[in-house]
Motif scaffolding. Structure first.
Motif, short mmCIF file in Angstrom:
data_model
loop_
_atom_site.label_atom_id
_atom_site.label_comp_id
_atom_site.label_asym_id
_atom_site.label_seq_id
_atom_site.Cartn_x
_atom_site.Cartn_y
_atom_site.Cartn_z
N GLY A 1 40.13 33.42 53.17
CA GLY A 1 41.55 33.71 53.32
C GLY A 1 42.39 32.57 53.84
N SER A 2 41.78 31.41 54.08
CA SER A 2 42.56 30.25 54.53
C SER A 2 43.43 29.76 53.38
CB SER A 2 41.64 29.14 54.99
OG SER A 2 40.89 29.55 56.11
N THR B 1 53.93 31.32 47.27
CA THR B 1 52.91 32.09 47.98
C THR B 1 51.69 32.27 47.08
OG1 THR B 1 54.60 33.32 49.21
CG2 THR B 1 52.38 34.25 49.15
N ILE B 2 50.53 31.82 47.58
CA ILE B 2 49.28 32.02 46.85
C ILE B 2 48.58 33.25 47.42
CG2 ILE B 2 47.93 30.51 48.37
CD1 ILE B 2 46.39 29.58 45.85
N SER B 3 47.99 34.04 46.53
CA SER B 3 47.25 35.22 46.96
C SER B 3 46.10 35.43 45.99
CB SER B 3 48.16 36.45 47.00
OG SER B 3 48.69 36.72 45.71
N ARG B 4 45.23 36.37 46.35
CA ARG B 4 44.06 36.55 45.50
C ARG B 4 43.62 38.01 45.50
NH1 ARG B 4 42.18 36.08 50.53
NH2 ARG B 4 40.05 36.71 51.05
N ALA C 1 48.52 24.49 45.90
CA ALA C 1 48.11 25.47 46.90
C ALA C 1 46.65 25.83 46.70
CB ALA C 1 48.97 26.74 46.79
N THR C 2 45.99 26.19 47.81
CA THR C 2 44.59 26.59 47.79
C THR C 2 44.40 27.81 48.66
OG1 THR C 2 43.82 24.31 47.49
CG2 THR C 2 42.23 25.89 48.37
N ILE C 3 43.54 28.72 48.21
CA ILE C 3 43.14 29.86 49.02
C ILE C 3 41.62 29.96 48.97
CG2 ILE C 3 43.46 31.49 47.09
CD1 ILE C 3 44.36 33.56 49.26
N PHE D 1 28.58 33.27 40.29
CA PHE D 1 27.84 33.86 41.41
C PHE D 1 28.75 34.05 42.61
CE2 PHE D 1 24.29 35.05 43.92
CZ PHE D 1 24.45 34.46 45.17
N MET D 2 29.54 33.01 42.88
CA MET D 2 30.44 33.10 44.03
C MET D 2 31.59 32.12 43.85
SD MET D 2 29.67 32.71 48.10
CE MET D 2 30.98 32.89 49.32
N ILE D 3 32.78 32.56 44.24
CA ILE D 3 33.95 31.67 44.26
C ILE D 3 34.26 31.34 45.70
CG2 ILE D 3 36.39 31.45 43.74
CD1 ILE D 3 35.98 33.30 41.37
N TYR D 4 34.25 30.06 46.03
CA TYR D 4 34.52 29.61 47.38
C TYR D 4 36.01 29.43 47.62
CZ TYR D 4 29.53 28.75 47.38
OH TYR D 4 28.18 28.91 47.29
N SER D 5 36.72 28.94 46.64
CA SER D 5 38.16 28.80 46.75
C SER D 5 38.76 28.70 45.35
CB SER D 5 38.55 27.56 47.56
OG SER D 5 38.18 26.39 46.89
N MET D 6 40.05 29.00 45.28
CA MET D 6 40.80 28.83 44.03
C MET D 6 42.10 28.11 44.36
SD MET D 6 40.06 32.36 41.93
CE MET D 6 40.50 31.67 40.34
N SER D 7 42.50 27.26 43.45
CA SER D 7 43.66 26.41 43.71
C SER D 7 44.58 26.37 42.49
CB SER D 7 43.22 24.98 44.03
OG SER D 7 42.41 24.93 45.17
N TRP D 8 45.81 26.05 42.76
CA TRP D 8 46.79 25.75 41.73
C TRP D 8 47.15 24.27 41.83
CZ3 TRP D 8 48.06 28.84 37.79
CH2 TRP D 8 47.82 30.21 37.92
#
Length: 122
Positions: A55-56, A68-71, A49-51, A29-36
């Protein structure tokens, strides 16, 4: 059910680069954040890393200035560009998502990928 699939790992020499990708699919439904995260043999899994959806971005100190983390939220995909790799970066890298399941409506941090091996060695 949610699936996270990582790709992009491999064997490189010190100083070289790799780009990891993680695509989320399924009942989202929704992704609040994604991390490695990463885990080296004999070590605990550590957050790299977390994004967030806003965009934080945060990095662990050891990778600042190199990773560098990006999405691409249209594709539910997160990337990790890793430059100036060091032998200490050798680990299995895992993707994690903080998301709300479209089916159950519940929010959880239990979605993990299968991991991708990154080996930095001369």
């Amino acid at each position: 059910q949610v699936q996270l699939v990582e790709s992009g790992g491999g064997l490189v020499q010190p100083g070289e680069s790799l780009r990891l990708s993680c695509a989320a699919s399924g009942s989202i439904f929704m992704i609040y954040s994604m991390s490695w995260y990463r885990q080296a043999p004999g070590n605990q899994r550590e957050l790299v890393a977390t994004i967030t959806s806003g965009g934080s971005i945060n990095y662990t100190d050891s990778v600042k200035g190199r990773f560098t983390i990006s999405r691409d939220m249209t594709k539910n995909t997160v990337y990790l560009q890793m430059n100036s790799l060091k032998p200490a970066d050798t680990a299995v890298y895992y993707c994690n998502a903080d998301l709300r399941d479209a089916g159950s409506g519940s929010r959880s941090l239990d979605s993990w990928g299968q991991g991708t091996q990154v080996t930095v060695s001369s």
